[in-house]
Motif scaffolding. Sequence first.
Motif, PDB file in Angstrom:
ATOM      1  N   UNK A 209      37.505  37.379 -14.004  1.00  0.00           N
ATOM      2  CA  UNK A 209      36.676  38.555 -13.752  1.00  0.00           C
ATOM      3  C   UNK A 209      35.964  38.933 -15.047  1.00  0.00           C
ATOM      4  N   UNK A 210      34.655  39.175 -14.977  1.00  0.00           N
ATOM      5  CA  UNK A 210      33.895  39.703 -16.118  1.00  0.00           C
ATOM      6  C   UNK A 210      33.846  41.221 -15.989  1.00  0.00           C
ATOM      7  N   UNK A 211      34.550  41.906 -16.871  1.00  0.00           N
ATOM      8  CA  UNK A 211      34.705  43.350 -16.700  1.00  0.00           C
ATOM      9  C   UNK A 211      33.425  44.139 -16.972  1.00  0.00           C
ATOM     10  N   UNK A 212      32.461  43.540 -17.699  1.00  0.00           N
ATOM     11  CA  UNK A 212      31.206  44.225 -18.001  1.00  0.00           C
ATOM     12  C   UNK A 212      30.046  43.643 -17.200  1.00  0.00           C
ATOM     13  N   UNK A 221      34.437  41.236  -7.679  1.00  0.00           N
ATOM     14  CA  UNK A 221      35.112  40.056  -8.211  1.00  0.00           C
ATOM     15  C   UNK A 221      36.624  40.195  -8.051  1.00  0.00           C
ATOM     16  N   UNK A 222      37.151  41.370  -8.378  1.00  0.00           N
ATOM     17  CA  UNK A 222      38.592  41.594  -8.248  1.00  0.00           C
ATOM     18  C   UNK A 222      39.026  41.471  -6.788  1.00  0.00           C
ATOM     19  N   UNK A 223      38.215  42.001  -5.881  1.00  0.00           N
ATOM     20  CA  UNK A 223      38.534  41.914  -4.456  1.00  0.00           C
ATOM     21  C   UNK A 223      38.620  40.454  -4.012  1.00  0.00           C
ATOM     22  N   UNK A 224      37.620  39.654  -4.394  1.00  0.00           N
ATOM     23  CA  UNK A 224      37.607  38.251  -3.975  1.00  0.00           C
ATOM     24  C   UNK A 224      38.768  37.483  -4.580  1.00  0.00           C
ATOM     25  N   UNK A 225      39.072  37.751  -5.853  1.00  0.00           N
ATOM     26  CA  UNK A 225      40.179  37.066  -6.513  1.00  0.00           C
ATOM     27  C   UNK A 225      41.507  37.399  -5.836  1.00  0.00           C
ATOM     28  N   UNK A 226      41.694  38.676  -5.518  1.00  0.00           N
ATOM     29  CA  UNK A 226      42.938  39.093  -4.873  1.00  0.00           C
ATOM     30  C   UNK A 226      43.040  38.515  -3.473  1.00  0.00           C
ATOM     31  N   UNK A 227      41.941  38.508  -2.742  1.00  0.00           N
ATOM     32  CA  UNK A 227      41.958  38.007  -1.369  1.00  0.00           C
ATOM     33  C   UNK A 227      42.352  36.534  -1.319  1.00  0.00           C
ATOM     34  N   UNK A 228      41.897  35.753  -2.288  1.00  0.00           N
ATOM     35  CA  UNK A 228      42.223  34.330  -2.279  1.00  0.00           C
ATOM     36  C   UNK A 228      43.564  34.032  -2.947  1.00  0.00           C
ATOM     37  N   UNK A 229      44.212  35.065  -3.497  1.00  0.00           N
ATOM     38  CA  UNK A 229      45.489  34.845  -4.157  1.00  0.00           C
ATOM     39  C   UNK A 229      45.358  34.060  -5.437  1.00  0.00           C
ATOM     40  N   UNK A 230      44.223  34.225  -6.133  1.00  0.00           N
ATOM     41  CA  UNK A 230      43.955  33.444  -7.329  1.00  0.00           C
ATOM     42  C   UNK A 230      44.773  33.932  -8.524  1.00  0.00           C
ATOM     43  N   UNK A 231      45.113  33.009  -9.395  1.00  0.00           N
ATOM     44  CA  UNK A 231      45.632  33.362 -10.711  1.00  0.00           C
ATOM     45  C   UNK A 231      44.449  33.958 -11.485  1.00  0.00           C
ATOM     46  N   UNK A 232      44.559  35.200 -11.917  1.00  0.00           N
ATOM     47  CA  UNK A 232      43.392  35.945 -12.384  1.00  0.00           C
ATOM     48  C   UNK A 232      43.537  36.440 -13.818  1.00  0.00           C
ATOM     49  N   UNK A 236      36.452  40.670 -21.126  1.00  0.00           N
ATOM     50  CA  UNK A 236      35.473  41.723 -21.443  1.00  0.00           C
ATOM     51  C   UNK A 236      34.131  41.104 -21.795  1.00  0.00           C
ATOM     52  N   UNK A 237      33.363  40.803 -20.766  1.00  0.00           N
ATOM     53  CA  UNK A 237      32.117  40.057 -20.962  1.00  0.00           C
ATOM     54  C   UNK A 237      31.115  40.422 -19.887  1.00  0.00           C
ATOM     55  N   UNK A 238      29.867  40.041 -20.139  1.00  0.00           N
ATOM     56  CA  UNK A 238      28.810  40.166 -19.140  1.00  0.00           C
ATOM     57  C   UNK A 238      29.005  39.084 -18.077  1.00  0.00           C
ATOM     58  N   UNK A 239      28.007  38.921 -17.231  1.00  0.00           N
ATOM     59  CA  UNK A 239      28.085  37.900 -16.186  1.00  0.00           C
ATOM     60  C   UNK A 239      28.217  36.503 -16.772  1.00  0.00           C
ATOM     61  N   UNK A 240      27.701  36.293 -17.980  1.00  0.00           N
ATOM     62  CA  UNK A 240      27.688  34.943 -18.551  1.00  0.00           C
ATOM     63  C   UNK A 240      28.815  34.760 -19.571  1.00  0.00           C
ATOM     64  N   UNK A 241      30.043  35.030 -19.146  1.00  0.00           N
ATOM     65  CA  UNK A 241      31.191  34.852 -20.032  1.00  0.00           C
ATOM     66  C   UNK A 241      31.313  33.416 -20.521  1.00  0.00           C
ATOM     67  N   UNK A 242      30.828  32.461 -19.745  1.00  0.00           N
ATOM     68  CA  UNK A 242      30.897  31.061 -20.163  1.00  0.00           C
ATOM     69  C   UNK A 242      30.075  30.799 -21.420  1.00  0.00           C
ATOM     70  N   UNK A 243      29.111  31.680 -21.718  1.00  0.00           N
ATOM     71  CA  UNK A 243      28.317  31.567 -22.939  1.00  0.00           C
ATOM     72  C   UNK A 243      28.748  32.573 -24.010  1.00  0.00           C
ATOM     73  N   UNK A 244      29.134  33.775 -23.589  1.00  0.00           N
ATOM     74  CA  UNK A 244      29.497  34.798 -24.575  1.00  0.00           C
ATOM     75  C   UNK A 244      30.963  34.735 -24.985  1.00  0.00           C
ATOM     76  N   UNK A 245      31.824  34.193 -24.085  1.00  0.00           N
ATOM     77  CA  UNK A 245      33.259  34.076 -24.387  1.00  0.00           C
ATOM     78  C   UNK A 245      33.772  32.689 -23.975  1.00  0.00           C
ATOM     79  N   UNK A 246      33.167  31.628 -24.508  1.00  0.00           N
ATOM     80  CA  UNK A 246      33.516  30.268 -24.060  1.00  0.00           C
ATOM     81  C   UNK A 246      34.976  29.903 -24.288  1.00  0.00           C
ATOM     82  N   UNK A 247      35.580  30.416 -25.355  1.00  0.00           N
ATOM     83  CA  UNK A 247      36.989  30.101 -25.611  1.00  0.00           C
ATOM     84  C   UNK A 247      37.882  30.647 -24.501  1.00  0.00           C
TER      85      UNK A 247
END
Length: 263
Positions: A209-212, A221-232, A236-247
Motif C-alpha cells: 500500500x502507498x500511504x501517500x 488499496x487496503x480494502x483490496x489487500x485485505x479482501x484477497x488475504x494478501x501479506x501486506x 510512505x510513498x506516492x503512487x510510484x513507490x517502485x521509483x521513489x522507494x525501490x528498496x
Amino acid sequence: MNLHRTLPATLAALAALTLASGAMAQTPSPANTVPVKNIVLVHGLYADGSSWEKVIPLLQAKGYHVTSVQNPTTSLDADVDAVKRTLALQDGPTLLVAHSYGGMVISQAGDDPKVAGLVYIAARAPDAGEDYPALTRRFPAAPASAGLQWGADGYGRLSEQAFLHDFAGDLPETQSRAYYAVQQPMGKAITMAKTTVAAWRDKPTWYAVSTEDRTINPDLERFMAKRMGAQTVEIPASHVSLLSRPQDVASLILQAAAGKSAG
C-alpha cells in the motif's frame, strides 16, 4: 454409556471441528512453497517497462531472472496477451509483480500454471467480473483522476500537473519530468474492461500500500489487500513507490519470491 448425553456432545464437537476446518481453509497461506527463479514485472498506465528500472538491479543482484513486460495499454486483452507471451518464455516457477493498473492484468494472466505467486504494488485487484470504476466510487476520489485528458485520437493521458503532483509527487522534479516525457497513452477500452479471472483467489499474494497515494485511494488499496488475504506492507510513498522507494518494493518482492510473510 448414556447415548442421550454423549451423542449431542459428539455432534457439537464435530460441528466445532467443521467450523474450525472451514475457517482454516479460508485463511490464505502466506508462504509459497514452490521455489521461484523468475520474476516478471508488469507496469501500469501512463508508463512503460522502464518504471521498474530501479527495482530490476536489486532483484538481479539476488540471482533472479527478471523480465519487465512492455504492455501496449491499448486494451486489457492486449496487455494480458503481452504478459502471457512473456510467461511462455520463462523456464520455471515465476512470480508475477504488478504496479497500478497492471494488477488487473496479472489478476487475469496469473492463472497460468507457471505463476507461483502474485505481488501488487499500489495496484488494482478487482474480482472476476467486477466493475472496477464502481468499486473506486466506494471511496473518495483520488486527485489524479481529475487530470485525465482524452485526445482526439481516443487515447487518455494525465495532464502534466496531475502527473507531476498526483502521480509521481514524491520524485525529484527532474525525475518526475523525465518520467512524464515517456508517458504512454491509455486506450479507452481499458476504462470498460473487466477481468474474467481473479488469480489472487488461488495463488499466494502480497500487497504494498502507498500511504501517500493520490492516484489510487490508499483506503481502496487496503480494502483490496485485505479482501484477497494478501501479506501486506505499507510504504510512505506516492503512487510510484517502485521509483521513489525501490528498496522497499524490492524487499517485498524478494520476500514473496522466497515464500515468506511480509514484514
